[in-house]
Design a protein around this motif. Structure first.
Motif, short mmCIF file in Angstrom:
data_model
loop_
_atom_site.label_atom_id
_atom_site.label_comp_id
_atom_site.label_asym_id
_atom_site.label_seq_id
_atom_site.Cartn_x
_atom_site.Cartn_y
_atom_site.Cartn_z
N GLY A 48 0.81 -1.21 0.00
CA GLY A 48 0.00 0.00 0.00
C GLY A 48 0.84 1.25 0.00
N SER A 49 0.56 2.12 0.98
CA SER A 49 1.23 3.42 1.00
C SER A 49 2.54 3.35 1.78
N LYS A 50 2.91 2.15 2.24
CA LYS A 50 4.11 2.06 3.07
C LYS A 50 5.38 2.23 2.23
N ARG A 51 6.37 2.84 2.87
CA ARG A 51 7.68 3.00 2.24
C ARG A 51 8.72 2.42 3.19
N ARG A 52 9.94 2.28 2.69
CA ARG A 52 10.99 1.64 3.49
C ARG A 52 12.23 2.51 3.53
N TRP A 53 12.81 2.60 4.70
CA TRP A 53 14.06 3.34 4.89
C TRP A 53 15.10 2.38 5.45
N VAL A 54 16.33 2.51 4.99
CA VAL A 54 17.39 1.63 5.46
C VAL A 54 18.42 2.44 6.26
N CYS A 55 18.86 1.86 7.38
CA CYS A 55 19.90 2.50 8.18
C CYS A 55 21.23 2.34 7.44
N LYS A 56 21.86 3.46 7.13
CA LYS A 56 23.11 3.42 6.36
C LYS A 56 24.27 2.85 7.19
N VAL A 57 24.08 2.80 8.50
CA VAL A 57 25.15 2.31 9.36
C VAL A 57 25.10 0.79 9.48
N CYS A 58 23.90 0.23 9.78
CA CYS A 58 23.84 -1.21 10.07
C CYS A 58 22.95 -2.00 9.12
#
Ligand code: FE
Length: 207
Positions: free
Chosen positions: A168-178
């Motif tokens: 749906g409207s969900k998006r994803r963000w990734v931690c650039k550190v881990c």
């Protein structure tokens, strides 16, 4: 100023260990460089919030374990993503360490070399202290290439799960550190990575 210009700087990765009384601790750092050969001296910058900082400040000694490309992610988790104030980072890990002549531990697993260092001077940098130190001892442990920060980002840090596209409207963000992935409609501005404790500013949106 394009701050991304700073990302072009290249760094190594190290476990910096210190000892105070019977307490051993270590932390991950990328700020260690040799500055002179005669005498053989290095500088390290340690964040004042790190438990190891006060131990170096008070004992005047530390070791550097130079991480190699064989270092596994759990080594970074052990020394980088938790505080020695809360846990004994060496618990169950003693067999992968040794001590220098002053009794300070160093890491023998996933490392290419170790150095034993005595602090010569400490300079207050605000958030960090810059320690200048004589290298008094050390040895090579492996012929594996030393890991750079870029190598860590590309090959050691887990890749974000190639999971099904967000619903749906969900998006994803990734931690650039881990590499931790947050899924939702918006990444909260005050979000803290549950694995490495870095803030929302260290996340990037996955396309
Ligand atoms: Fe993280």
């Amino acid at each position: 100023m394009n701050n991304k210009a700073m990302y072009a700087l290249s760094y190594g990765l190290f476990v910096l260990c210190a000892r105070r009384g019977e307490k051993d601790n270590g932390c991950i750092t990328n700020t260690a460089i040799q500055v002179t050969t005669t005498p053989n001296r290095i500088v390290v910058a340690i964040n004042k919030d790190n438990y190891t900082h006060d131990m170096v400040r008070e004992s005047g000694r530390f070791t550097l374990s130079v991480l190699s490309e064989e270092a596994k992610f759990d080594l970074f988790q052990r020394f980088g993503f938790q505080s020695g104030r809360d846990v004994d980072k060496f618990a169950g890990f003693e067999g992968h360490t040794a001590r220098d002549g002053a009794g300070v531990r160093y890491v023998t697993l996933g490392t290419s070399a170790w150095l034993s260092c005595r602090v010569v001077s400490a300079t207050d940098l605000g958030t960090h202290t810059l320690f200048l130190a004589d290298v008094e001892d050390g040895d090579v442990l492996s012929q594996a290439p030393s890991a750079t920060y870029s190598y860590y980002q590309a090959h050691i840090k887990p890749r974000p799960a190639a999971a099904a596209p967000a619903q749906g409207s969900k998006r994803r963000w990734v931690c650039k550190v881990c590499g931790y992935v947050y899924e939702g409609e918006e990444l909260p501005a005050d979000f803290i990575c549950p694995i490495c404790k870095h803030p929302a500013s260290d996340f990037e949106l996955l396309e």
